[in-house]
Design a protein around this motif. Structure first.
Motif, mmCIF file in Angstrom:
data_model
loop_
_atom_site.group_PDB
_atom_site.id
_atom_site.type_symbol
_atom_site.label_atom_id
_atom_site.label_comp_id
_atom_site.label_asym_id
_atom_site.label_seq_id
_atom_site.Cartn_x
_atom_site.Cartn_y
_atom_site.Cartn_z
ATOM 1 N N ILE A 53 0.843 -1.204 0.000
ATOM 2 C CA ILE A 53 0.000 0.000 0.000
ATOM 3 C C ILE A 53 0.876 1.252 0.000
ATOM 4 O O ILE A 53 0.640 2.194 -0.762
ATOM 5 C CB ILE A 53 -0.963 0.014 1.207
ATOM 6 C CG1 ILE A 53 -1.909 -1.177 1.168
ATOM 7 C CG2 ILE A 53 -1.720 1.336 1.291
ATOM 8 C CD1 ILE A 53 -3.066 -1.106 0.228
ATOM 9 N N ASP A 54 1.904 1.269 0.835
ATOM 10 C CA ASP A 54 2.822 2.411 0.867
ATOM 11 C C ASP A 54 3.491 2.604 -0.491
ATOM 12 O O ASP A 54 3.652 3.725 -0.954
ATOM 13 C CB ASP A 54 3.897 2.222 1.948
ATOM 14 C CG ASP A 54 3.365 2.437 3.350
ATOM 15 O OD1 ASP A 54 2.226 2.932 3.495
ATOM 16 O OD2 ASP A 54 4.087 2.099 4.312
ATOM 17 N N PHE A 55 3.891 1.513 -1.113
ATOM 18 C CA PHE A 55 4.547 1.576 -2.420
ATOM 19 C C PHE A 55 3.611 2.194 -3.457
ATOM 20 O O PHE A 55 4.008 3.057 -4.231
ATOM 21 C CB PHE A 55 4.983 0.167 -2.835
ATOM 22 C CG PHE A 55 5.787 0.119 -4.093
ATOM 23 C CD1 PHE A 55 7.030 0.726 -4.171
ATOM 24 C CD2 PHE A 55 5.308 -0.549 -5.198
ATOM 25 C CE1 PHE A 55 7.779 0.680 -5.330
ATOM 26 C CE2 PHE A 55 6.050 -0.612 -6.368
ATOM 27 C CZ PHE A 55 7.289 0.003 -6.438
ATOM 28 N N ILE A 56 2.352 1.789 -3.434
ATOM 29 C CA ILE A 56 1.372 2.316 -4.389
ATOM 30 C C ILE A 56 1.059 3.780 -4.095
ATOM 31 O O ILE A 56 1.048 4.613 -5.001
ATOM 32 C CB ILE A 56 0.074 1.473 -4.359
ATOM 33 C CG1 ILE A 56 0.344 0.067 -4.901
ATOM 34 C CG2 ILE A 56 -1.045 2.153 -5.150
ATOM 35 C CD1 ILE A 56 -0.802 -0.906 -4.658
ATOM 36 N N ILE A 61 3.164 4.915 -7.959
ATOM 37 C CA ILE A 61 3.586 4.117 -9.110
ATOM 38 C C ILE A 61 2.540 4.053 -10.217
ATOM 39 O O ILE A 61 2.893 3.840 -11.367
ATOM 40 C CB ILE A 61 4.015 2.696 -8.694
ATOM 41 C CG1 ILE A 61 2.862 1.946 -8.047
ATOM 42 C CG2 ILE A 61 5.214 2.733 -7.791
ATOM 43 C CD1 ILE A 61 3.117 0.459 -7.898
ATOM 44 N N PHE A 62 1.271 4.231 -9.881
ATOM 45 C CA PHE A 62 0.213 4.282 -10.883
ATOM 46 C C PHE A 62 -0.281 5.705 -11.096
ATOM 47 O O PHE A 62 -1.207 5.933 -11.866
ATOM 48 C CB PHE A 62 -0.961 3.392 -10.480
ATOM 49 C CG PHE A 62 -0.605 1.949 -10.317
ATOM 50 C CD1 PHE A 62 -0.154 1.201 -11.399
ATOM 51 C CD2 PHE A 62 -0.699 1.326 -9.089
ATOM 52 C CE1 PHE A 62 0.171 -0.138 -11.262
ATOM 53 C CE2 PHE A 62 -0.375 -0.010 -8.930
ATOM 54 C CZ PHE A 62 0.062 -0.742 -10.020
ATOM 55 N N GLY A 63 0.287 6.656 -10.393
ATOM 56 C CA GLY A 63 -0.156 8.038 -10.399
ATOM 57 C C GLY A 63 -0.568 8.425 -8.986
ATOM 58 O O GLY A 63 -0.542 7.611 -8.060
ATOM 59 N N ILE A 64 -0.959 9.661 -8.818
ATOM 60 C CA ILE A 64 -1.354 10.154 -7.497
ATOM 61 C C ILE A 64 -2.658 9.473 -7.071
ATOM 62 O O ILE A 64 -3.628 9.426 -7.822
ATOM 63 C CB ILE A 64 -1.519 11.688 -7.513
ATOM 64 C CG1 ILE A 64 -0.169 12.344 -7.845
ATOM 65 C CG2 ILE A 64 -2.062 12.192 -6.186
ATOM 66 C CD1 ILE A 64 -0.256 13.825 -8.117
#
Length: 188
Positions: A54-57, A62-65
């Motif tokens: 979750i922190d990574f996302i 990584i997919f946008g804000i």
């Protein structure tokens, strides 16, 4: 329902599954134990890895804000947790971006051998069909999961609204993998 009412449909639906072979689980098992014997251990390791994902996302965008996200955790019949994660992004994902985010293809082992090994070890369906009519996915002589999937050069939306992810043939840049289980072999 409140999130959908306020933010609309989520942009991403991600399933994250516990791997009983994670080193953090395996090193703490007692002799003769398996991950399913230590729900306390698998739950703690899974929760930490889910938090990291979750922190990574969210923090690395990584997919946008990320506008918002939520998840639910379920326990599978084999005794391991998995999470269903919904993510709403500030900028919606456009159809032409799907193949950059989601892959249903076998990775090129010459480009990323580690990813190839992970996918071919954990994410290959089957064998089923003529190769294994007793597979649990078989019903009335057909695979309930509709394998093998047809080749397609780009992700498209099927008539039922579900995506048919890009699965290129070898002639169009796709890759194959041969799995051997006992006397059975299959190409995917």
């Amino acid at each position: 329902m409140t999130y959908v009412r306020h933010y609309g449909r989520p942009d991403l639906f991600i399933t994250f599954t516990c791997n009983p072979n994670w080193e953090e689980i395996q090193t703490l098992l007692l002799p003769g134990q398996q991950a399913i014997h230590r729900h306390d251990l698998t739950a703690r390791v899974f929760k930490q890895k889910l938090k990291s994902l979750i922190d990574f996302i969210v923090k690395n965008s990584i997919f946008g804000i990320t506008r918002c996200w939520l998840y639910t955790i379920e326990w599978q019949k084999r005794g391991l947790p998995h999470a269903h994660i919904l993510v709403w992004l500030k900028d919606r994902i456009r159809p032409e971006e799907i193949d950059q985010i989601i892959s249903a293809e076998i990775p090129d082992p010459l480009i990323d051998q580690e990813l190839f090994d992970i996918v071919t070890k954990h994410m290959i369906h089957g064998p089923c069909g003529a190769f294994n009519m007793t597979s649990p996915c078989m019903e009335n002589g057909k695979c309930k999961k509709n394998f093998p999937k047809p080749h397609t050069n780009d992700t498209i939306t099927d008539i039922d609204g579900y995506p048919m992810y890009r699965r290129r043939s070898t002639e169009n840049g796709g890759h194959t993998f041969t799995m051997r289980l006992a006397e059975l072999s299959k190409s995917s």
